[in-house]
Design an enzyme around this catalytic site. Structure first.
Site, PDB file in Angstrom:
ATOM      1  N   ASP A  15       0.339  -5.347   3.890  1.00 19.56           N
ATOM      2  CA  ASP A  15      -0.927  -4.684   3.561  1.00 19.56           C
ATOM      3  C   ASP A  15      -0.843  -3.183   3.835  1.00 19.56           C
ATOM      4  OD1 ASP A  15      -3.496  -4.504   2.711  1.00 19.56           O
ATOM      5  OD2 ASP A  15      -4.393  -5.579   4.383  1.00 19.56           O
ATOM      6  N   ASN A  63      -5.203 -11.578  -6.416  1.00 17.66           N
ATOM      7  CA  ASN A  63      -4.869 -10.196  -6.824  1.00 17.66           C
ATOM      8  C   ASN A  63      -5.086  -9.931  -8.324  1.00 17.66           C
ATOM      9  OD1 ASN A  63      -2.171  -9.775  -4.394  1.00 17.66           O
ATOM     10  ND2 ASN A  63      -4.289  -9.073  -4.285  1.00 17.66           N
TER      11      ASN A  63
HETATM   12  C1  FPP Z   1      -1.297  -4.921  -0.348  1.00 12.46           C
HETATM   13  O1  FPP Z   1      -1.613  -3.568  -0.189  1.00 12.46           O
HETATM   14  C2  FPP Z   1      -0.134  -5.061  -1.190  1.00 12.46           C
HETATM   15  C3  FPP Z   1      -0.084  -5.818  -2.323  1.00 12.46           C
HETATM   16  C4  FPP Z   1      -1.198  -6.624  -2.824  1.00 12.46           C
HETATM   17  C5  FPP Z   1       1.134  -5.859  -3.154  1.00 12.46           C
HETATM   18  C6  FPP Z   1       2.416  -5.933  -2.400  1.00 12.46           C
HETATM   19  C7  FPP Z   1       3.454  -5.384  -3.272  1.00 12.46           C
HETATM   20  C8  FPP Z   1       4.565  -4.715  -2.864  1.00 12.46           C
HETATM   21  C9  FPP Z   1       4.956  -4.541  -1.455  1.00 12.46           C
HETATM   22  C10 FPP Z   1       5.463  -4.084  -3.845  1.00 12.46           C
HETATM   23  C11 FPP Z   1       5.920  -5.072  -4.884  1.00 12.46           C
HETATM   24  C12 FPP Z   1       7.333  -5.079  -4.964  1.00 12.46           C
HETATM   25  C13 FPP Z   1       8.080  -6.177  -4.957  1.00 12.46           C
HETATM   26  C14 FPP Z   1       9.532  -6.029  -4.942  1.00 12.46           C
HETATM   27  C15 FPP Z   1       7.520  -7.531  -4.941  1.00 12.46           C
HETATM   28  P1  FPP Z   1      -2.971  -3.017  -0.788  1.00 12.46           P
HETATM   29  O2  FPP Z   1      -2.719  -2.546  -2.159  1.00 12.46           O
HETATM   30  O3  FPP Z   1      -4.030  -4.067  -0.669  1.00 12.46           O
HETATM   31  O4  FPP Z   1      -3.273  -1.813   0.189  1.00 12.46           O
HETATM   32  P2  FPP Z   1      -4.686  -1.267   0.626  1.00 12.46           P
HETATM   33  O5  FPP Z   1      -5.425  -2.386   1.311  1.00 12.46           O
HETATM   34  O6  FPP Z   1      -4.359  -0.146   1.569  1.00 12.46           O
HETATM   35  O7  FPP Z   1      -5.379  -0.788  -0.633  1.00 12.46           O
END
Ligand code: FPP
Length: 237
Positions: A15, A63
């Site tokens: 996250d 998501n």
């Molecule tokens: C959460 O952060 C992250 C995700 C929902 C996506 C995770 C994806 C990756 C780490 C990169 C993908 C790459 C690969 C190789 C699978 P958020 O977007 O919810 O962060 P925030 O809460 O700060 O907005």
């Protein structure tokens, strides 16, 4: 660092990519890109500590509610990740596994994952379990349905008691062991539908570190925490 006990299975809720990007005046997609680099670092340090299984929550069944541009960016990053890193991943002895419902994933994504799983299927050092279109409740319902379908096919009674061992064969994560340590970054303290069955006796480690900043130091902090826990699995000692 030296540890008495190393978790066999670590699950990570990655996250804080968006917040990391925002703090740097960058686009959210840049945060996800930096998040993909953090996966690389994690796998390298995990190899060093001989952690055998790592589950990564890369895209949840919830998501899909995000803007389509962000959804596409995450899947493009996954494709790029496989295209650019598969050879190295394979050479390091990392096996790729996918957990999640395949139905909503594009043909391109499925082809990439399937070929990455095929190429790396004999690797033994670490299983890197990419959870994509994954939801814990959906996994349990789908496991139950598939178990009942198998019973119908084998003409075994549908009302026979289901043992946990039999049930687990139908989970997306099979044959990974239960989760020992769940890590969530970016200060949130929720499970968010991740590996609900598998975390039954997991230790939980929450850190304020944003996922793109996660590296050796943060993982070692989590391992120190895990090493200090006395796990009783419902017993007294
Ligand atoms: C959460 O952060 C992250 C995700 C929902 C996506 C995770 C994806 C990756 C780490 C990169 C993908 C790459 C690969 C190789 C699978 P958020 O977007 O919810 O962060 P925030 O809460 O700060 O907005």
């Amino acid at each position: 660092m030296k540890f008495k006990t190393i978790p066999s299975h670590i699950a990570v809720i990655m996250d804080g990519n968006g917040r990391w990007a925002e703090a740097k005046g960058k686009k959210r997609t840049e945060g996800h890109r930096a998040g993909a680099d953090a996966i690389d670092r994690l796998l390298d340090v995990a190899l060093e500590y001989k952690i055998k299984n790592i589950s990564l929550y890369a895209f949840s069944t919830e998501n899909w509610k995000r803007p389509i541009t962000e959804i596409n960016a995450i899947f493009n990053l996954l494709i790029e990740f496989i295209d650019t890193r598969l050879d190295k991943i394979h050479a390091k002895g990392i096996r790729i596994h996918h957990s999640g419902n395949r139905s909503k994933l594009s043909k391109t994504v499925l082809q990439k994952i399937d070929s990455a799983m095929d190429v790396t299927k004999k690797n033994k050092k670490i299983t890197a379990n990419f959870c994509l279109n994954y939801g814990g409740q959906e996994e349990i319902l789908s496991a139950f349905t598939r178990l009942q379908n198998a019973r119908k096919t084998n003409q075994s009674p549908l009302d026979k008691t289901i043992s946990p061992k039999e049930f687990e064969k139908y989970l997306y994560t099979h044959p990974l062991p239960p989760v020992d340590l769940l890590i969530r970054t970016a200060g949130e303290q929720r499970v968010s539908n991740f590996l609900l069955w598998q975390i039954a006796y997991a230790e939980f480690f929450f850190t304020n570190t944003l996922w793109p900043d996660f590296g050796r130091e943060a993982l070692e902090e989590a391992l120190v925490f895990f090493d200090s826990r006395k796990r009783k699995f419902g017993g007294l000692t």
